[in-house]
Design a protein around this motif. Structure first.
Motif, PDB file in Angstrom:
ATOM      1  N   TYR A  19      28.552  23.847  49.135  1.00  0.00           N
ATOM      2  CA  TYR A  19      28.811  24.128  50.843  1.00  0.00           C
ATOM      3  C   TYR A  19      30.196  24.483  51.072  1.00  0.00           C
ATOM      4  CZ  TYR A  19      29.150  23.405  55.600  1.00  0.00           C
ATOM      5  OH  TYR A  19      29.896  23.338  57.060  1.00  0.00           O
ATOM      6  N   GLU A  22      30.727  27.949  49.403  1.00  0.00           N
ATOM      7  CA  GLU A  22      30.362  29.018  50.290  1.00  0.00           C
ATOM      8  C   GLU A  22      31.168  29.314  51.420  1.00  0.00           C
ATOM      9  OE1 GLU A  22      26.357  28.845  51.603  1.00  0.00           O
ATOM     10  OE2 GLU A  22      25.745  28.024  49.611  1.00  0.00           O
ATOM     11  N   LEU A  23      31.637  28.312  52.139  1.00  0.00           N
ATOM     12  CA  LEU A  23      32.432  28.697  53.365  1.00  0.00           C
ATOM     13  C   LEU A  23      33.835  29.221  52.997  1.00  0.00           C
ATOM     14  CD1 LEU A  23      32.579  25.241  54.845  1.00  0.00           C
ATOM     15  CD2 LEU A  23      31.453  27.077  55.913  1.00  0.00           C
ATOM     16  N   ALA A  25      34.182  31.116  50.089  1.00  0.00           N
ATOM     17  CA  ALA A  25      33.670  32.466  49.457  1.00  0.00           C
ATOM     18  C   ALA A  25      33.678  33.521  50.692  1.00  0.00           C
ATOM     19  CB  ALA A  25      32.601  32.476  48.864  1.00  0.00           C
ATOM     20  N   LYS A  26      32.670  33.080  51.853  1.00  0.00           N
ATOM     21  CA  LYS A  26      32.692  33.785  53.147  1.00  0.00           C
ATOM     22  C   LYS A  26      34.075  34.175  53.628  1.00  0.00           C
ATOM     23  CE  LYS A  26      27.958  32.505  54.010  1.00  0.00           C
ATOM     24  NZ  LYS A  26      27.226  31.609  55.161  1.00  0.00           N
ATOM     25  N   ALA A  27      35.041  33.284  53.487  1.00  0.00           N
ATOM     26  CA  ALA A  27      36.263  33.717  54.128  1.00  0.00           C
ATOM     27  C   ALA A  27      37.289  34.688  53.253  1.00  0.00           C
ATOM     28  CB  ALA A  27      36.979  32.329  54.493  1.00  0.00           C
ATOM     29  N   GLY A  28      36.638  34.818  52.032  1.00  0.00           N
ATOM     30  CA  GLY A  28      37.511  35.921  51.141  1.00  0.00           C
ATOM     31  C   GLY A  28      38.053  35.236  49.938  1.00  0.00           C
ATOM     32  N   GLU A  30      38.183  33.511  46.314  1.00  0.00           N
ATOM     33  CA  GLU A  30      37.506  33.836  44.944  1.00  0.00           C
ATOM     34  C   GLU A  30      37.525  32.384  44.466  1.00  0.00           C
ATOM     35  OE1 GLU A  30      38.368  35.646  40.416  1.00  0.00           O
ATOM     36  OE2 GLU A  30      39.675  36.158  42.144  1.00  0.00           O
TER      37      GLU A  30
END
Length: 117
Positions: A19, A22-23, A25-28, A30
């Protein structure tokens, strides 16, 4: 920026690490393997036994020793159950309990802001 997760404990911790990944990764961010170089190492702890607590402390120190310029984030059951003990781990730059996993990006942003000052 790169972030790596090192998860101790149960399947719930694995899910919580996914989780948070994912947070980020969505914010950029790697997301990389914990054996790779990263800007942030997130240690998702377990506290079921004294041995689990010991492994958490050892890993926080190990990651900071191996990556002194990286930020170490301690999360999971140990800081949730024993916040004062978790705060004593000076190698951890950010500490948050597992009930606050969703705040990880905000805490990283605050940490970056404080580092820049």
């Amino acid at each position: 920026m790169k972030a790596a997760f090192y998860t101790l404990g149960c399947k719930v911790n694995q899910t919580e690490s996914e989780y948070m990944a994912e947070l980020l990764a969505k914010a950029g961010f790697e997301i990389v393997n914990p054996n790779e170089e990263a800007d942030y190492y997130i240690i998702n702890s377990c506290t079921v036994t004294a041995t689990a607590d010991q492994k958490t402390r050892q890993n926080v120190r190990k990651f900071k020793r191996k990556h002194p310029d990286s930020a170490i984030i301690l999360t999971g059951c140990m800081p949730q159950a024993f916040p004062k003990d978790a705060e004593k781990l000076l190698e951890a730059d950010i500490v948050l309990g597992n009930k606050n996993d969703g705040d990880i990006l905000d805490l990283i942003n605050k940490f970056i802001f404080l580092e820049v000052k």
